[in-house]
Design a protein around this motif. Structure first.
Motif, PDB file in Angstrom:
ATOM      1  N   PRO A 315     -25.050  28.063   9.211  1.00 16.09           N
ATOM      2  CA  PRO A 315     -26.120  28.020   8.240  1.00 16.09           C
ATOM      3  C   PRO A 315     -27.442  28.982   8.401  1.00 16.09           C
ATOM      4  O   PRO A 315     -27.990  29.069   9.477  1.00 16.09           O
ATOM      5  N   LEU A 316     -28.048  29.650   7.173  1.00 14.58           N
ATOM      6  CA  LEU A 316     -29.197  30.632   7.586  1.00 14.58           C
ATOM      7  C   LEU A 316     -30.443  30.138   6.739  1.00 14.58           C
ATOM      8  O   LEU A 316     -31.542  30.304   7.288  1.00 14.58           O
ATOM      9  N   GLY A 317     -30.221  29.492   5.532  1.00 16.39           N
ATOM     10  CA  GLY A 317     -31.250  29.061   4.975  1.00 16.39           C
ATOM     11  C   GLY A 317     -30.796  28.301   3.458  1.00 16.39           C
ATOM     12  O   GLY A 317     -29.625  28.053   3.527  1.00 16.39           O
ATOM     13  N   GLN A 318     -31.861  28.139   2.692  1.00 16.62           N
ATOM     14  CA  GLN A 318     -31.306  27.519   1.290  1.00 16.62           C
ATOM     15  C   GLN A 318     -32.217  28.194   0.328  1.00 16.62           C
ATOM     16  O   GLN A 318     -33.419  28.499   0.682  1.00 16.62           O
ATOM     17  N   VAL A 319     -31.843  28.416  -0.950  1.00 21.68           N
ATOM     18  CA  VAL A 319     -32.569  28.902  -1.879  1.00 21.68           C
ATOM     19  C   VAL A 319     -33.394  27.771  -2.519  1.00 21.68           C
ATOM     20  O   VAL A 319     -32.833  26.492  -2.925  1.00 21.68           O
ATOM     21  N   ASN A 320     -34.660  28.076  -2.768  1.00 20.19           N
ATOM     22  CA  ASN A 320     -35.643  27.154  -3.577  1.00 20.19           C
ATOM     23  C   ASN A 320     -35.423  27.171  -4.992  1.00 20.19           C
ATOM     24  O   ASN A 320     -35.536  28.119  -5.566  1.00 20.19           O
ATOM     25  N   LEU A 321     -34.449  26.270  -5.248  1.00 23.67           N
ATOM     26  CA  LEU A 321     -34.244  26.457  -7.038  1.00 23.67           C
ATOM     27  C   LEU A 321     -35.303  26.034  -7.825  1.00 23.67           C
ATOM     28  O   LEU A 321     -35.334  26.537  -8.755  1.00 23.67           O
ATOM     29  N   SER A 322     -36.158  25.237  -7.265  1.00 19.90           N
ATOM     30  CA  SER A 322     -37.338  24.986  -8.414  1.00 19.90           C
ATOM     31  C   SER A 322     -37.966  26.265  -8.660  1.00 19.90           C
ATOM     32  O   SER A 322     -38.456  26.390  -9.778  1.00 19.90           O
ATOM     33  N   THR A 323     -38.524  26.797  -7.599  1.00 24.53           N
ATOM     34  CA  THR A 323     -39.557  28.124  -7.604  1.00 24.53           C
ATOM     35  C   THR A 323     -38.522  29.255  -8.301  1.00 24.53           C
ATOM     36  O   THR A 323     -39.125  30.175  -8.975  1.00 24.53           O
ATOM     37  N   SER A 324     -37.349  29.414  -8.002  1.00 25.20           N
ATOM     38  CA  SER A 324     -36.696  30.418  -8.296  1.00 25.20           C
ATOM     39  C   SER A 324     -36.012  30.265  -9.790  1.00 25.20           C
ATOM     40  O   SER A 324     -36.133  31.354 -10.555  1.00 25.20           O
TER      41      SER A 324
END
Length: 382
Positions: A315-324
């Motif tokens: 794992p490298l990270g996570q997309v911020n769904l709310s802001t994106s």
């Protein structure tokens, strides 16, 4: 992540209406691998490396790269290989002639929807024809070889043929993913598994460290919606793929020859846009599969805690769904993405690159070949 890079911005656009754009932000994990990956990504952006856009968005059931289009691309690649075979170069270098007699059409690579559709093995509808795909992948393995042992067919091929050989593998996997996603769309739409595979032509590779490999133990085979993972940078099957695809065979020397443990990382990355699947979670079918896999490893004297076996995803990270995207709703995010399946720009730590080209452009293939010529020349010297 004190003092480190915290996020990466990715801009997507509609491949057919290029002014239509959306973007998302990747928030990075607090790990050395995530920081080393961002440095590798920055170098790819600075070097103006091309993204391999014709093998990027997998598993989206609605895409302009439909089965008819993919079969046409396959036939173009086969034609190029067969025409090169006629030159006699391979025979002059002591190789056997190599002709691919297959001609690919949608009904030739997949069962139609006139068959019963479902997940029982007897329900063939919309299922990929595995024998055809296995034969296609075997062509690729013979013609290309591996990263560390390139085939002589590949070494002596011209630029156009090297490109065509690579397309056999790329399109084979894209067809498999498309067929699977469309079958799921018809039977269990909540379980389609779209993803974004972000690879650069001639990406630099770096050796994984033991600290990097800790991610295999921490994460295993868990994949979460909007999770970002290190891209697998090598050719060859993993232990899990052998277990799944070959029905848990005994790990003989012959079987093991096809298995590769991950040795490298790069600035490349994958984004999971399918429903979260984690071991020990609510999905009993996945728990059962993983438990059987780990038992198979034990039976074959493989230690699942050995990080050099590369068991899982890093794992490298996570997309911020709310802001994106302004929503956490998976189907809504997938619909937004389905209309924007082209990477236009990537930005990290003040470094950015714009990728103002698309697989739908008339000169895309030639542009890729021109960029890949140094690598092609290097492989010919091997």
């Amino acid at each position: 992540m004190s003092g480190g890079i915290r996020s990466v911005k990715v801009v997507l656009r509609n491949p057919l209406v290029k002014g239509d754009q959306v973007d998302y932000n990747i928030e990075l994990t607090d790990s050395q691998l995530a920081q080393d990956w961002t440095q590798a990504l920055k170098k790819e952006l600075i070097k103006n490396r091309l993204i391999e856009k014709n093998f990027c968005f997998m598993g989206f059931p609605h895409t302009p790269r439909n089965l008819t289009y993919l079969c046409k691309e396959l036939n173009d690649a086969v034609y190029r290989i067969n025409i090169f075979n006629r030159t006699g170069v391979w025979e002059t270098m002591g190789l056997q002639p190599f002709v691919i007699e297959d001609y690919f059409v949608p009904d030739g690579v997949r069962f139609g929807d006139e068959y019963p559709i479902g997940w029982n093995e007897s329900n063939l509808g919309l299922g990929v024809k595995h024998e055809v795909m296995n034969r296609l992948h075997n062509y690729f393995e013979i013609l290309q070889g591996t990263v560390e042992n390139l085939s002589s067919y590949y070494k002596y091929a011209d630029y156009d043929t090297k490109y065509a050989i690579r397309q056999l593998n790329n399109i084979c996997h894209e067809i498999e993913n498309l067929c699977l996603s469309q079958r799921k769309q018809a039977t269990a739409p909540e379980w389609i598994r779209p993803s974004q595979i972000t690879t650069f032509l001639h990406a630099d590779r770096y050796h994984l460290t033991d600290e990097h490999r800790q991610g295999f133990l921490d994460n295993g085979y868990d994949r979460v919606f909007s999770g970002v993972y290190m891209h697998w940078t090598q050719i060859g099957k993993t232990l899990f793929e052998v277990f799944r695809d070959e029905h848990a065979p005994e790990l003989t020397d012959t079987v093991c020859e096809a298995i590769t443990e991950l040795k490298y990382f790069s600035g490349e990355f994958d984004v999971e846009w399918g429903k979260s699947v984690v071991h020990g979670g609510a999905h009993e079918w996945h728990n059962k599969q993983m438990d059987e896999f780990y038992l198979w490893l034990q039976t074959n004297n493989k230690d699942r805690t050995n990080t050099h076996l590369s068991l899982g995803y890093l794992p490298l990270g996570q997309v911020n769904l709310s802001t994106s995207f302004g929503t956490l709703h998976e189907a809504t995010v997938q619909q937004i993405l389905s209309n924007h399946l082209d990477i236009y720009k990537i930005e990290v730590d003040g470094i950015s690159n714009t990728f103002d080209y698309c697989w739908s452009d008339y000169n895309y293939k030639q542009m890729q070949i021109d960029i890949m010529r140094p690598g092609y020349d290097h492989s010919s010297r091997g």
